[in-house]
Design a protein around this motif. Structure first.
Motif, short mmCIF file in Angstrom:
data_model
loop_
_atom_site.label_atom_id
_atom_site.label_comp_id
_atom_site.label_asym_id
_atom_site.label_seq_id
_atom_site.Cartn_x
_atom_site.Cartn_y
_atom_site.Cartn_z
N ARG A 2 0.83 -1.20 0.00
CA ARG A 2 0.00 0.00 0.00
C ARG A 2 0.87 1.25 0.00
NH1 ARG A 2 -4.48 -0.39 4.60
NH2 ARG A 2 -4.86 1.69 3.78
N LEU A 5 2.32 1.71 -3.53
CA LEU A 5 1.34 2.22 -4.48
C LEU A 5 1.03 3.69 -4.21
CD1 LEU A 5 -1.10 -0.82 -4.70
CD2 LEU A 5 0.57 -0.09 -6.39
N ASP A 163 -4.40 4.32 -2.45
CA ASP A 163 -4.35 3.59 -1.18
C ASP A 163 -5.55 2.66 -1.04
OD1 ASP A 163 -3.15 3.32 1.64
OD2 ASP A 163 -5.23 3.87 2.06
N GLY A 166 -4.99 -0.14 -3.39
CA GLY A 166 -3.91 -0.98 -2.87
C GLY A 166 -4.34 -1.80 -1.68
#
Length: 467
Positions: A2, A5, A163, A166
């Protein structure tokens, strides 16, 4: 993942925003400046028709004030002074009068616009309009602030979306990893719910199919082991009949004891093989997703199996001593008097002792001595089996199956797995008797709670009744 990304989204969006924001900011400043200069030129051009009608200073001041209330509009009449406060350099004024050309040029503190007007009598008047620096940049900072706010909002929004996307990928990957670890630890009932991107959903479906197929294969394999073990009952029955015919001879009691021992071992193998999917070495298996032994892998819990290793070694060595006497082997037994509780069942420790002493009888010549010793240390119990045979040429490869010596290596493998089940080790060296010197270290079990009794397996009950 996360964070990665989100970092990628932050970097990409920032570069895109800056690639648009910087040129746009420069364009806004240029447009504001151009608008200010254009307005000044228009005011100067609007005052020119008044000059063609009159050169009266009062009328010109009134007209200039109506066009520009900030007194930046100044008229330079020929032969008289400027009507207002002039900020134009003398060089530019002279150039505009003599050359009769319009001049728009940047000067310190702002921008100057000069517009020449030809009066009757071929005289030239100059209209000056000064634009301060503040007028050329009015509203630029506010526009930049709005653009910066929009850029920050765009970046924050892209990072938030990345986010969220992700998190779905990470959640799916984490569940797949947890299921893989659970399957590796023996929980064959574990499955995952396919979710996330197409690739991860496909991986989840493949994982479930693999786990299901693994369960089927283990069930088939265990049933096959049970069936093969069951076939041995026929020759065992024949051995029982033969031992009955030998009744009254010195060997009959020993043969009957050996046959009973073999039958008990066979019953235990069949029972264990048909336990639903009990996998894992030395009782660390899983039964329906729960530990069979009641203790975590690599260590013993208080509710797991436990036994006194020295007592088990004493019983099994006594069994082998009879056969050693028939082969002319001397056997030395040395047991510690301290408690030797280990986190294994009686059957597990007995299997280790039988495997190690059995190797002595199989791989050393008749008459070769051997010794068995149990030593208690601060944190462990050491089982030492040594012999006077030729030794083990390659100790590092000895526990592996299919060695070059023709041995399957199962005996040493049993000992090594039992030691690993308690967090211990196995070490092979050459001992004082000249042959192999095998040390199996079992980690001591935690103190048993009050009222705790060691559980006796079905195998041990069968053996006790057979004795």
């Amino acid at each position: 993942m996360r964070r990665s990304l989100a970092g990628v989204a932050l970097a990409v969006t920032s570069m895109v925003a800056l690639s648009f924001l910087i040129p746009l900011a420069a364009l806004v400043m240029s447009l504001v400046k151009e608008q200010g200069v254009t307005a000044a030129e228009q005011r100067a051009a609007a005052l020119a028709p008044v000059l063609t009608l009159t050169t009266d200073p009062d009328a010109l001041r009134e007209s200039a004030a109506s066009l520009d209330a900030s007194d930046h509009l100044v008229v330079h009449l020929p032969g008289s002074g400027a009507l207002g406060t002039s900020r134009a350099p003398a060089v530019l004024l002279e150039r505009a009068q003599r050359g009769r050309e319009s001049i728009s040029q940047e000067v310190p503190d702002g921008w100057i616009c000069l517009q020449p007007v030809v009066l009757p009598g071929d005289e030239v008047a100059v209209i000056e309009n000064f634009v301060p620096e503040a007028e050329l940049t009015r509203g630029v900072k506010e526009s930049w602030a709005v653009m910066a706010f929009l850029a920050v909002g765009l970046i924050a929004g892209s990072v938030l979306v990345a986010d969220r996307l992700g998190s779905k990928v990470v959640r799916s990957s984490r569940r797949l990893a947890q299921a893989s670890r659970a399957l590796g630890q023996g929980d064959l009932d574990t499955r995952v719910e396919p979710m996330g991107p197409t690739e991860l959903r496909d991986a989840g479906v493949a994982f479930n199919a693999m786990a299901h197929r693994m369960t089927e294969l283990l069930a088939v394999e265990r049933e096959l082991v049970a069936d093969l073990s069951h076939r041995l009952r026929t020759p065992l029955t024949a051995l029982h009949l033969a031992s009955e015919r030998m009744a009254g001879t010195p060997e009959s009691a020993r043969v009957e004891a050996a046959v009973s021992e073999l039958e008990a071992e066979l019953e235990a193998i069949i029972a264990t093989a048909r336990t639903p999917l009990a996998v894992g070495p030395m009782g660390q298996g899983m039964l329906g997703g729960e530990p069979v032994s009641g203790r975590p892998a690599g260590g013993a819990g208080l509710s797991g199996p436990r036994c006194e290793a020295a007592e088990v070694v004493r019983r099994r060595t006594a069994f082998w001593t009879v056969l050693a006497g028939q082969q002319g082997r001397s056997c030395c037994l040395d047991l510690t008097q301290e408690p030797t509780a280990v986190a294994l069942s009686d059957d597990d420790v007995a299997a280790v002792v039988d495997a190690l002493i059995g190797n002595v009888f199989r791989h050393t010549p008749a008459g070769a001595p051997f010794g068995v010793r149990v030593v208690r240390t601060a944190q462990a119990v050491e089982l030492v089996v040594e012999d006077g045979g030729p030794g083990i040429p390659d100790p590092d490869r000895a526990p592996s199956r299919g060695s070059s010596t023709g041995s399957t290596g199962l005996g040493l493998d049993i000992a090594q797995r039992a030691a690993s089940a308690t967090g211990g080790t196995m070490r092979i060296t050459r001992g004082p008797l000249g042959g192999a010197h095998i040390t199996v270290t079992f980690t001591l079990a935690p103190p048993a709670p009050s009222g705790h009794r060691s559980r006796i397996s079905r195998h041990r009950r069968l053996r006790s009744r057979g004795a």
